[in-house]
Design a protein around this motif. Structure first.
Motif, PDB file in Angstrom:
ATOM      1  N   HIS A  64      18.952  18.085  74.214  1.00  0.00           N
ATOM      2  CA  HIS A  64      18.340  20.327  74.849  1.00  0.00           C
ATOM      3  C   HIS A  64      19.704  20.887  74.584  1.00  0.00           C
ATOM      4  N   ASP A  65      19.571  22.059  75.040  1.00  0.00           N
ATOM      5  CA  ASP A  65      19.918  23.331  74.969  1.00  0.00           C
ATOM      6  C   ASP A  65      20.173  23.725  76.899  1.00  0.00           C
ATOM      7  N   ASP A  66      21.718  22.635  76.894  1.00  0.00           N
ATOM      8  CA  ASP A  66      21.983  23.650  78.387  1.00  0.00           C
ATOM      9  C   ASP A  66      21.849  24.970  79.172  1.00  0.00           C
ATOM     10  N   HIS A  67      21.766  25.301  77.678  1.00  0.00           N
ATOM     11  CA  HIS A  67      22.670  26.868  78.602  1.00  0.00           C
ATOM     12  C   HIS A  67      21.241  27.401  78.970  1.00  0.00           C
ATOM     13  N   ALA A  68      20.141  27.393  78.001  1.00  0.00           N
ATOM     14  CA  ALA A  68      18.677  28.014  78.527  1.00  0.00           C
ATOM     15  C   ALA A  68      18.701  27.202  79.754  1.00  0.00           C
ATOM     16  N   GLU A  69      19.453  26.786  80.481  1.00  0.00           N
ATOM     17  CA  GLU A  69      18.977  26.199  82.021  1.00  0.00           C
ATOM     18  C   GLU A  69      19.855  26.886  82.846  1.00  0.00           C
ATOM     19  N   GLY A  70      21.079  27.178  82.530  1.00  0.00           N
ATOM     20  CA  GLY A  70      21.980  28.088  83.124  1.00  0.00           C
ATOM     21  C   GLY A  70      23.202  26.796  84.141  1.00  0.00           C
ATOM     22  N   HIS A  71      23.207  25.370  82.937  1.00  0.00           N
ATOM     23  CA  HIS A  71      24.326  24.628  83.759  1.00  0.00           C
ATOM     24  C   HIS A  71      25.483  25.132  82.962  1.00  0.00           C
ATOM     25  N   ASP A  72      25.719  25.823  82.099  1.00  0.00           N
ATOM     26  CA  ASP A  72      26.845  26.104  81.253  1.00  0.00           C
ATOM     27  C   ASP A  72      27.784  26.777  81.710  1.00  0.00           C
ATOM     28  N   ASP A  73      29.195  25.992  81.517  1.00  0.00           N
ATOM     29  CA  ASP A  73      29.831  26.834  81.275  1.00  0.00           C
ATOM     30  C   ASP A  73      30.929  27.589  80.830  1.00  0.00           C
ATOM     31  N   HIS A  74      31.078  27.020  79.616  1.00  0.00           N
ATOM     32  CA  HIS A  74      31.294  27.335  78.225  1.00  0.00           C
ATOM     33  C   HIS A  74      30.197  28.468  77.439  1.00  0.00           C
ATOM     34  N   VAL A  88      20.018  13.365  89.324  1.00  0.00           N
ATOM     35  CA  VAL A  88      19.881  14.802  90.384  1.00  0.00           C
ATOM     36  C   VAL A  88      18.582  15.383  90.438  1.00  0.00           C
ATOM     37  N   LYS A  89      18.274  15.558  89.236  1.00  0.00           N
ATOM     38  CA  LYS A  89      16.436  15.749  88.970  1.00  0.00           C
ATOM     39  C   LYS A  89      15.677  14.844  89.709  1.00  0.00           C
ATOM     40  N   ASN A  90      15.328  13.737  89.622  1.00  0.00           N
ATOM     41  CA  ASN A  90      14.873  12.645  90.402  1.00  0.00           C
ATOM     42  C   ASN A  90      14.705  12.392  91.649  1.00  0.00           C
ATOM     43  N   LEU A  91      16.063  12.396  92.404  1.00  0.00           N
ATOM     44  CA  LEU A  91      16.012  12.542  93.435  1.00  0.00           C
ATOM     45  C   LEU A  91      16.001  13.973  94.340  1.00  0.00           C
ATOM     46  N   VAL A  92      16.450  14.302  93.898  1.00  0.00           N
ATOM     47  CA  VAL A  92      17.004  15.938  95.414  1.00  0.00           C
ATOM     48  C   VAL A  92      15.291  16.438  95.382  1.00  0.00           C
ATOM     49  N   PRO A  93      14.154  16.144  94.332  1.00  0.00           N
ATOM     50  CA  PRO A  93      12.696  16.558  94.410  1.00  0.00           C
ATOM     51  C   PRO A  93      12.045  15.767  96.176  1.00  0.00           C
ATOM     52  N   VAL A  94      12.607  14.809  95.502  1.00  0.00           N
ATOM     53  CA  VAL A  94      11.948  13.549  96.568  1.00  0.00           C
ATOM     54  C   VAL A  94      12.401  13.794  98.016  1.00  0.00           C
ATOM     55  N   PHE A  95      14.368  13.664  98.225  1.00  0.00           N
ATOM     56  CA  PHE A  95      14.832  14.180  99.553  1.00  0.00           C
ATOM     57  C   PHE A  95      14.623  15.615  99.702  1.00  0.00           C
ATOM     58  N   GLY A  97      11.977  16.799  99.671  1.00  0.00           N
ATOM     59  CA  GLY A  97      10.491  17.258 100.358  1.00  0.00           C
ATOM     60  C   GLY A  97       9.399  18.134  99.335  1.00  0.00           C
ATOM     61  N   ASP A  98       7.664  17.687  99.883  1.00  0.00           N
ATOM     62  CA  ASP A  98       6.913  18.584  98.921  1.00  0.00           C
ATOM     63  C   ASP A  98       7.320  20.048  99.897  1.00  0.00           C
ATOM     64  N   ALA A  99       7.361  20.374 100.944  1.00  0.00           N
ATOM     65  CA  ALA A  99       7.070  21.510 101.364  1.00  0.00           C
ATOM     66  C   ALA A  99       8.104  22.660 100.869  1.00  0.00           C
ATOM     67  N   ALA A 100       8.987  22.240  99.934  1.00  0.00           N
ATOM     68  CA  ALA A 100      10.187  22.810 100.113  1.00  0.00           C
ATOM     69  C   ALA A 100       9.943  24.153  98.957  1.00  0.00           C
ATOM     70  N   LYS A 107      18.233  25.580  92.977  1.00  0.00           N
ATOM     71  CA  LYS A 107      19.342  25.677  93.219  1.00  0.00           C
ATOM     72  C   LYS A 107      20.056  24.759  93.793  1.00  0.00           C
ATOM     73  N   THR A 108      19.428  23.160  94.467  1.00  0.00           N
ATOM     74  CA  THR A 108      20.474  22.373  94.546  1.00  0.00           C
ATOM     75  C   THR A 108      20.653  21.324  93.186  1.00  0.00           C
ATOM     76  N   GLU A 109      19.942  22.320  92.718  1.00  0.00           N
ATOM     77  CA  GLU A 109      19.872  20.094  91.944  1.00  0.00           C
ATOM     78  C   GLU A 109      21.347  21.285  90.826  1.00  0.00           C
ATOM     79  N   GLU A 110      21.236  22.753  90.549  1.00  0.00           N
ATOM     80  CA  GLU A 110      22.470  23.023  90.093  1.00  0.00           C
ATOM     81  C   GLU A 110      23.463  23.113  90.663  1.00  0.00           C
ATOM     82  N   ALA A 111      23.432  22.909  92.472  1.00  0.00           N
ATOM     83  CA  ALA A 111      24.810  22.880  92.334  1.00  0.00           C
ATOM     84  C   ALA A 111      24.880  21.819  92.958  1.00  0.00           C
ATOM     85  N   LEU A 112      24.288  20.235  92.927  1.00  0.00           N
ATOM     86  CA  LEU A 112      24.929  18.776  92.557  1.00  0.00           C
ATOM     87  C   LEU A 112      25.465  18.550  90.884  1.00  0.00           C
TER      88      LEU A 112
END
Lengths: 355, 70
Positions: A64-74, A88-95, A97-100, A107-112
């Motif tokens: 996939h195209d990383d740029h579209a998700e804002g991860h690409d730094d070049h 990251v994609k699967n664990l962050v939403p679990v940790f 919680g649903d209320a987040a 943002k957390t996913e991108e930072a991680l």
């Protein structure tokens, strides 16, 4: 012996088949003309076709195209998904919680995800350390194990190479340079494993670090070998007559700039090569998926019975072998250039002829 | 879109020059190796380092293209 040979061949073939299937599964199904048109319509942001989101969730891993998700730094270019991103994609939403808040989750996913190079570097370091410590603990002078012979072959070859450039000083620098070589090589190769990622394919996080480390080590070596005065005298071009002292005023800044450029060019070279290789493989995976979609369309199989287990034609496999060789050469070049930089700093006759 | 086309052309030009340089370097190294097989190790090391410097030019272009591409 005969049975072992046959078993080895079977194992290699099975591994190859697994690789082909896994990399084919890494391709995204359903790259048709519609998606291409969509990619071009949004051409300002992403120059290459983008993966449809629903297919992205189904596939184990996908191009996939990383740029579209804002991860690409070049800026632009393909990347295949890797195991850290999936984690990251699967664990962050679990940790979280649903209320987040979904925005905070993203943002957390991108930072991680920005730590991916560190993650994969540490993976490589752990594998390297575990292997070499286990070999080092069972060293034997007589009747060496297979692992020991393997390691001895590699280290002997590397040491011979350093000895050609550094001479008898090779013994002092071989640990640093050998580790550099093996670390870069394993990092380069880890991008070839399905769900893997080459941490050397990013500029700022790994290659610049390696370049800076080499730079500092070279300066430290120079100061220790020549003393601070000899070190500066070396930068002035080793003037002897008064005329040469006048020229030294011009030569000194040039030498300093040349010294600072060295780590930058080292890291740029490594980054450019590995990033180019990764992009090549990702583009070939996409091409295979598109071609498979085209073929399935021709034969009327739009239901996806074939695409279920072979979503793309593995065009990228021949390039794996090319990349295997090119990665080795790049690791070798980085190490050899570091060796040459060290040998330039040491006070022997190499110094004069190399300038 | 036009910028990207120009960038691809620039990359092709850099690759062309780099290929010429690499060809010359490797040709000379091969000749030397054929003439003096006992010096293959030394020649190979020097050739690899030279090739790295030549290739770096194409890589700089690649990085510039990656940075400028829209």
């Amino acid at each position: 012996m005969q049975t072992r040979d046959r078993r080895t061949t079977t194992t290699v073939l099975a591994l190859l088949l697994t690789l082909v299937l896994a990399s084919a599964a890494a391709a995204t199904p359903g790259q048709d003309a519609h998606d291409r048109g969509h990619g071009q319509a949004a051409g300002e942001e992403h120059p290459l076709p983008e993966t449809p989101e629903d297919a992205a969730e189904e596939a184990l891993a996908h191009a996939h195209d990383d740029h579209a998700e804002g991860h690409d730094d070049h800026g632009g270019g393909f990347h295949l998904d890797n195991i850290y991103k999936l984690l990251v994609k699967n664990l962050v939403p679990v940790f979280m919680g649903d209320a987040a808040d979904p925005k905070a989750v993203k943002k957390t996913e991108e930072a991680l995800y920005a730590w991916r190079e560190v993650f994969f570097s540490f993976l490589v370091i752990i594998i390297m350390a575990a292997f070499f410590i286990s070999v080092g603990r069972s060293l034997r002078e007589r009747d060496p194990t297979r692992k020991q012979m393997f390691v001895e072959t590699i280290l002997g070859g590397l040491y011979g190479m350093f000895e050609q450039i550094l001479g008898k000083d090779a013994r002092r620098f071989a640990p640093y340079l050998g580790t550099l070589f093996i670390f870069i090589l394993l990092n380069n190769w880890s991008g070839l494993i399905p769900l893997g990622f080459s941490s050397t394919s990013s500029l700022a996080n790994t290659t610049l670090g390696l370049g800076l480390m080499t730079f500092l080590y070279v300066q430290y070596t120079g100061i220790r070998a020549n003393g601070l005065g000899g070190y500066l005298y070396h930068f002035a071009g080793q003037p002897k007559s008064p005329v040469e002292w006048v020229f030294a005023i011009i030569i000194f800044p040039l030498e300093v700039v040349g010294e600072i450029i060295k780590p930058i060019s080292l890291s740029l070279r490594l980054f450019g090569n590995i990033y180019g290789e990764e992009t090549l493989i990702a583009v070939m995976v996409m091409l295979g998926a598109q071609f498979m979609g085209f073929l399935l369309g021709q034969f009327g199989d739009t239901g996806g019975t074939v695409a279920g287990f072979l979503p793309g034609i593995p065009f990228q496999v021949p390039f794996y072998f090319l990349v295997l060789i090119a990665s080795t050469v790049q690791a070798l070049v980085f190490t050899l250039l570091s060796t040459v930089y060290i040998s330039l700093m040491l006070p022997h006759d190499h110094e004069e002829e190399a300038h | 879109m036009e910028t990207n086309g120009i960038l691809v052309l620039a990359l092709a030009l850099a690759a062309f020059g780099s290929a010429l340089g690499l060809g010359k370097a490797i040709e000379a190294a091969m000749n030397a190796m054929g003439r003096q097989p006992e010096a293959i190790g030394k020649i190979q090391t020097a050739m690899l380092i030279g090739c790295a410097f030549i290739e770096a030019l194409a890589i700089y272009t690649l990085i510039a293209v990656l940075l400028l591409q829209q």
